[in-house]
Design an enzyme around this catalytic site. Structure first.
Site, PDB file in Angstrom:
ATOM      1  N   HIS A   1       7.977  -1.243   5.342  1.00 35.36           N
ATOM      2  CA  HIS A   1       7.895  -0.618   6.540  1.00 35.36           C
ATOM      3  C   HIS A   1       7.208   0.836   6.498  1.00 35.36           C
ATOM      4  O   HIS A   1       7.908   1.659   5.944  1.00 35.36           O
ATOM      5  CB  HIS A   1       9.270  -0.567   7.471  1.00 35.36           C
ATOM      6  CG  HIS A   1       9.228  -0.273   8.827  1.00 35.36           C
ATOM      7  ND1 HIS A   1       7.937   0.298   9.404  1.00 35.36           N
ATOM      8  CD2 HIS A   1      10.056  -0.649   9.801  1.00 35.36           C
ATOM      9  CE1 HIS A   1       8.408   0.504  10.703  1.00 35.36           C
ATOM     10  NE2 HIS A   1       9.475  -0.073  10.810  1.00 35.36           N
TER      11      HIS A   1
ATOM     12  N   HIS B   1      -0.795 -10.792   4.283  1.00 36.64           N
ATOM     13  CA  HIS B   1      -0.273 -10.213   3.118  1.00 36.64           C
ATOM     14  C   HIS B   1       0.722 -11.635   2.553  1.00 36.64           C
ATOM     15  O   HIS B   1       2.028 -11.117   2.022  1.00 36.64           O
ATOM     16  CB  HIS B   1       0.548  -8.885   2.969  1.00 36.64           C
ATOM     17  CG  HIS B   1      -0.474  -7.707   3.379  1.00 36.64           C
ATOM     18  ND1 HIS B   1      -1.319  -7.119   2.520  1.00 36.64           N
ATOM     19  CD2 HIS B   1      -0.946  -7.359   4.690  1.00 36.64           C
ATOM     20  CE1 HIS B   1      -2.237  -6.417   2.836  1.00 36.64           C
ATOM     21  NE2 HIS B   1      -1.778  -6.282   4.301  1.00 36.64           N
TER      22      HIS B   1
ATOM     23  N   ASN C   1      -2.992   0.173   0.759  1.00 38.94           N
ATOM     24  CA  ASN C   1      -3.832  -0.963   0.656  1.00 38.94           C
ATOM     25  C   ASN C   1      -4.914  -0.397  -0.876  1.00 38.94           C
ATOM     26  O   ASN C   1      -4.888   0.678  -1.076  1.00 38.94           O
ATOM     27  CB  ASN C   1      -4.779  -1.393   1.547  1.00 38.94           C
ATOM     28  CG  ASN C   1      -4.514  -2.367   2.504  1.00 38.94           C
ATOM     29  OD1 ASN C   1      -3.393  -2.900   2.257  1.00 38.94           O
ATOM     30  ND2 ASN C   1      -5.025  -2.413   3.567  1.00 38.94           N
TER      31      ASN C   1
ATOM     32  N   TYR D   1       6.524  -3.575  11.845  1.00 40.62           N
ATOM     33  CA  TYR D   1       7.243  -3.957  10.703  1.00 40.62           C
ATOM     34  C   TYR D   1       8.492  -4.498  10.886  1.00 40.62           C
ATOM     35  O   TYR D   1       9.166  -5.200  10.208  1.00 40.62           O
ATOM     36  CB  TYR D   1       6.909  -2.892   9.300  1.00 40.62           C
ATOM     37  CG  TYR D   1       5.498  -3.048   9.057  1.00 40.62           C
ATOM     38  CD1 TYR D   1       4.529  -2.759   9.935  1.00 40.62           C
ATOM     39  CD2 TYR D   1       5.219  -3.430   7.611  1.00 40.62           C
ATOM     40  CE1 TYR D   1       3.130  -2.531   9.475  1.00 40.62           C
ATOM     41  CE2 TYR D   1       3.804  -3.179   7.256  1.00 40.62           C
ATOM     42  CZ  TYR D   1       2.913  -2.803   8.358  1.00 40.62           C
ATOM     43  OH  TYR D   1       1.477  -2.970   7.850  1.00 40.62           O
TER      44      TYR D   1
HETATM   45 FE1  HDE Z   1       0.239  -4.179   7.666  1.00 35.85          FE
HETATM   46  N1  HDE Z   1       1.564  -5.634   8.367  1.00 35.85           N
HETATM   47  N2  HDE Z   1      -0.213  -3.892   9.975  1.00 35.85           N
HETATM   48  N3  HDE Z   1      -1.197  -3.111   7.185  1.00 35.85           N
HETATM   49  N4  HDE Z   1       0.691  -4.474   5.809  1.00 35.85           N
HETATM   50  C1  HDE Z   1       2.223  -6.508   7.305  1.00 35.85           C
HETATM   51  O1  HDE Z   1       4.493  -6.813   7.573  1.00 35.85           O
HETATM   52  C2  HDE Z   1       0.346  -4.437  10.721  1.00 35.85           C
HETATM   53  C3  HDE Z   1      -2.063  -2.205   8.097  1.00 35.85           C
HETATM   54  C4  HDE Z   1       0.313  -3.753   4.756  1.00 35.85           C
HETATM   55  O2  HDE Z   1       3.883  -6.592   0.460  1.00 35.85           O
HETATM   56  C5  HDE Z   1       3.277  -7.221   8.146  1.00 35.85           C
HETATM   57  O3  HDE Z   1       6.354  -7.396   6.519  1.00 35.85           O
HETATM   58  C6  HDE Z   1      -0.368  -4.024  11.823  1.00 35.85           C
HETATM   59  C7  HDE Z   1      -2.733  -1.038   7.278  1.00 35.85           C
HETATM   60  C8  HDE Z   1       0.664  -4.155   3.417  1.00 35.85           C
HETATM   61  O4  HDE Z   1       5.322  -7.155   2.176  1.00 35.85           O
HETATM   62  C9  HDE Z   1       2.991  -7.083   9.423  1.00 35.85           C
HETATM   63  C10 HDE Z   1      -1.273  -3.094  11.769  1.00 35.85           C
HETATM   64  C11 HDE Z   1      -2.387  -1.265   6.121  1.00 35.85           C
HETATM   65  C12 HDE Z   1       1.451  -5.248   3.736  1.00 35.85           C
HETATM   66  C13 HDE Z   1       1.925  -5.985   9.381  1.00 35.85           C
HETATM   67  C14 HDE Z   1      -1.404  -3.225  10.109  1.00 35.85           C
HETATM   68  C15 HDE Z   1      -1.255  -2.263   5.958  1.00 35.85           C
HETATM   69  C16 HDE Z   1       1.623  -5.363   5.452  1.00 35.85           C
HETATM   70  C17 HDE Z   1       3.278  -8.826   7.864  1.00 35.85           C
HETATM   71  C18 HDE Z   1      -1.997  -2.411  12.291  1.00 35.85           C
HETATM   72  C19 HDE Z   1      -2.840  -0.481   4.899  1.00 35.85           C
HETATM   73  C20 HDE Z   1       2.376  -6.248   3.075  1.00 35.85           C
HETATM   74  C21 HDE Z   1       4.647  -8.932   6.767  1.00 35.85           C
HETATM   75  C22 HDE Z   1      -1.408  -1.524  13.359  1.00 35.85           C
HETATM   76  C23 HDE Z   1      -2.458   1.163   4.904  1.00 35.85           C
HETATM   77  C24 HDE Z   1       3.468  -5.453   2.580  1.00 35.85           C
HETATM   78  C25 HDE Z   1       5.358  -7.652   6.960  1.00 35.85           C
HETATM   79  C26 HDE Z   1       4.305  -6.414   1.813  1.00 35.85           C
HETATM   80  C27 HDE Z   1       2.211  -6.399   6.051  1.00 35.85           C
HETATM   81  C28 HDE Z   1       1.468  -5.253  10.570  1.00 35.85           C
HETATM   82  C29 HDE Z   1      -2.293  -2.288   9.402  1.00 35.85           C
HETATM   83  C30 HDE Z   1      -0.818  -2.636   4.820  1.00 35.85           C
HETATM   84  C31 HDE Z   1       2.881  -8.220  10.472  1.00 35.85           C
HETATM   85  C32 HDE Z   1       0.334  -3.939  13.433  1.00 35.85           C
HETATM   86  C33 HDE Z   1      -3.656  -0.086   7.886  1.00 35.85           C
HETATM   87  C34 HDE Z   1       0.422  -3.844   2.147  1.00 35.85           C
HETATM   88  O5  HDE Z   1       4.217  -6.194  10.170  1.00 35.85           O
END
Ligand code: HDE
Length: 702
Positions: free
Chosen positions: A350, A86, A159, A373
């Protein structure tokens, strides 16, 4: 603190105590120099900002020059690591208001009182590409909302698709390594059409449902303002009596949902890589504030096992024909950020930022996210004090005994930074009725179990909902999905990966899709899938064609003209379109004034892929110039090919003739009378595309 709204929004700005507090907080942090001397970071006035201190006019620069050194050192450290996923995003400020009290379902303060405006900050993003990648790639979009509530920050980090690729957080690094640009050469940027992605998903059948969503038109939003959003996981609502219900969150754009065509998306990635970012920014600047309604699917605790799939499995939806989406409030995005870095780049979302009345479930993907997060912010934002960055600060006080750390802003006063303490009369204390109430308490779910690494059997069906999604699509959408699989797999270099996707994945949810994709790839006709899902009860709500809402509000319309076009006609078209809420722009071969009006852009600079409809204006001389212009002919041809509504007034029809558009085609209205021509045109724009024109459009060059 969130409180009663006391005043009307000021120039579209959030109002009410919570909104005021957030604005004051951001105001304190704003640097807006006016009538100010230029100074160093230590406050010393700078006499010369043009020249380094030198030993003689042509001599070497002196190390002593603290002004130059400070400036360049700061510059050298301007970048922070981009988000691991993202990374590419755009954001806006706004407010959220609930329509009526949700007290029956949740005690969350921001969902109690319809007069309360809660400030929000929303960041939309793509997933795969780096920070500078194009907006319109085929990808999932992030839809993350930070609510600054009176009880603390609540983040709904969702999402634009309601399911996910994997069921367990431990697979996330594998998935991300597979979808990101490949390790040896960092290609491709911004897309999933490559070997490692398809290798992974061909071997991980739980990804089938989500991959299908990403091959659908949902992965090509026309605008961030018209995307749906989903919380994906099942969460909990808990009311003041402690009654728990399960909940799925939805965001519904008030304007409806629309997609780009794949050809448009690809071209836009080159012609305007900022297409979505610009669209969001400009709409807010114009005062066309994007609005999204918040919807919830609420499931009684006793019904949680009645769906035939597990509510904890993030690869499943709850069809809204089974549990309707109850619309509970509206978010309005009404202010662009002041500073991209300070706000959009530093905002830290987060899923674990939660408030009393909302709680987690045991979804194993969500559970892993609760760890990830905070961890990622510590390296991105340089330590554990990222909550002190202005955009991340709650509007409620965040008083505790945490201390120190990199970049600490707060100057904690006093000896006692522990609890219990007698030196500060034990302050700050946990919530007690005598002091305050509203402390967060986790829902007391009974737990027992063996410590074990295992996937629940209830997560085992990976294909029924993929079949449900595919069977719920219209013919047009099915065609797009088929072409998307053919395109993506066509970019895969290893034949065994292509074959595995067809034979091990597609055959298990749709035999026809598998056969057509196989044909397009030159693969043998596949047999029946070993775990083939049967006929499902379709969910019409899944088809984007059922998400189109009437009207042309904010739709961008090109008024194509040239010097010699009829000014009165242009003005008539403009005011008729504006009256409907559309955004007409005057587009011409050059920026030379036409009848006293300055064009907004040139035909070459703003091609028809950036518009929702095209009106060719009348006037003999102007029409002649347009008919002779290759760019202008291409403009209308491309609009025709992309199934857009087209209108031509008076002599403007010459351009359509010169472009050899098929005669009497659907969605093309011509004539002399502005009202008569615009009526069917506006209706056609309101339907988004002229789908019935698909066959004749294929005969026209793209
Ligand atoms: Fe994320 N995800 N994600 N994700 N995600 C990040 O956090 C992560 C997942 C989502 O505009 C990171 O600050 C793991 C699902 C959005 O700043 C990180 C897993 C969904 C955004 C991270 C998931 C999301 C992130 C990268 C599986 C939809 C952007 C930078 C366990 C419900 C937020 C950050 C923004 C961002 C980890 C799965 C949505 C690395 C480990 C499912 C919208 O922390």
């Amino acid at each position: 603190m969130t409180g009663k709204s006391t005043s009307k929004p000021r120039n579209g700005q959030p109002s009410g105590p919570a909104a005021d507090l957030k604005s004051q907080d951001l105001e304190r942090s704003r640097a807006r120099p006016k009538n100010e001397a230029l100074r160093t970071n230590q406050g010393v006035k700078i006499a010369d900002n043009q020249n380094t201190l030198r030993a003689g006019a042509r001599g070497p620069s002196l190390l002593e020059d603290f002004i130059m050194r400070e400036k360049i050192t700061h510059f050298d450290h301007e970048r922070i690591p981009e988000r691991i996923v993202h990374a590419r995003g755009s954001a806006a400020h706004g407010v959220f208001q609930v329509y009526e009290s949700m007290a029956e379902y949740t005690k969350a303060a921001f969902l109690q009182d319809p007069s309360v405006q809660t400030p929000v900050y929303v960041r939309f993003s793509t997933v795969q590409g780096p920070r500078g990648s194009a907006d319109t790639v085929r990808d999932v979009r992030g839809f993350a909302t930070k609510f600054y509530t009176s009880e603390g920050v609540y983040d709904l980090v969702g999402n634009n698709m309601p399911v996910f690729f994997i069921q367990d957080a431990i697979k996330f690094p594998d998935f991300v390594h597979a979808v990101k640009p490949e390790a040896p050469n960092e290609m491709p940027t911004g897309g999933s059409a490559h070997d490692t992605f398809w290798d992974f998903v061909s071997l991980v059948p739980e990804s089938a449902h989500m991959v299908l969503w990403t091959m659908s038109d949902r992965a090509l939003p026309r605008s961030l303002r018209t995307m749906e959003g989903f919380g994906v996981h099942t969460f909990r609502f808990v009311n003041a009596k402690g009654v728990m219900r399960l909940v799925k969150f939805h965001w519904r754009p008030v304007l409806g949902s629309y997609s780009l065509l794949w050809d448009e998306a690809q071209k836009l990635a080159g012609k305007d890589p900022d297409f979505h970012r610009r669209d969001l920014w400009e709409a807010i600047e114009r005062g066309d504030y994007p609005e999204f309604e918040l919807g919830v699917q609420v499931i009684e605790e006793k019904d949680q096992d009645s769906f035939g799939f597990d509510l904890l499995d993030p690869t499943k939806i709850v069809p809204e024909e089974i549990v309707p989406v109850k619309i509970i409030g509206k978010m309005t995005l009404n202010r662009n950020p002041d500073n991209f870095f300070a706000e959009t780049e530093q905002v830290a979302f987060h899923p674990g930022h939660i408030v009393p009345g909302i709680d987690f479930t045991n979804d194993p993907l969500l559970q892993g996210r609760l760890f990830s997060y905070t961890d990622t912010q510590i390296s991105r934002l340089g330590g554990p004090n990222f909550h002190e960055i202005p955009i991340n600060r709650p509007v409620s006080p965040n008083v505790n005994n945490q201390r120190d750390g990199m970049h600490r802003q707060t100057i904690n006063v006093g000896q006692a930074s522990y609890q219990p303490n007698s030196l500060n009369d034990d302050w700050p204390v946990e919530t007690k009725p005598s002091v305050s109430d509203g402390g967060f308490e986790s829902f007391p779910e009974p737990m027992e179990g063996t410590k074990i690494r295992v996937r629940s059997e209830s997560f085992a069906d990976h294909f029924s909902q993929a079949a449900l999604f595919y069977q719920s699509m219209s013919d047009v959408e099915k065609e797009h999905i088929t072409l998307a699989y053919q395109f993506e797999l066509g970019k895969v270099t290893k034949p065994e990966i292509r074959a595995r996707v067809v034979n091990e994945i597609l055959t298990n949810f749709d035999a026809d899709l598998a056969a057509t994709v196989a044909e397009g790839l030159g693969l043998p006709k596949p047999g029946k899938g070993a775990r083939a899902a049967g006929k499902q009860t379709p969910s019409p709500a899944l088809s984007l064609l059922n998400r189109v809402r009437p009207g042309v509000k904010t739709r961008k319309i090109a008024m194509v003209a040239a010097p010699g076009s009829d000014g009165a006609v242009i003005k008539g078209v403009q005011s008729a379109l504006k009256a409907q809420g559309a955004t007409p722009l005057l587009i011409a071969p050059t920026l030379a004034a036409i009848d006293g009006m300055n064009p907004d852009a040139t035909i070459a600079g703003m091609p028809s892929i950036m518009f929702d409809g095209v009106v060719v204006c009348g006037g003999e001389q102007g029409a002649k110039t347009l008919a002779q212009s290759g760019d202008a002919r291409h403009f209308v041809l491309e609009a025709f090919r992309h199934l857009k509504a087209i209108a031509a007034l008076g002599a403007g029809n010459e351009l359509l003739n010169a472009a050899h558009l098929p005669a009497n085609a659907d969605g093309v209205s011509t004539g002399d009378d502005v009202d008569a021509v615009l009526k069917p045109f506006i209706e056609a724009v309101g339907k988004h595309r002229v789908w019935s024109r698909r066959k004749s459009a294929e005969s026209v060059p793209a």
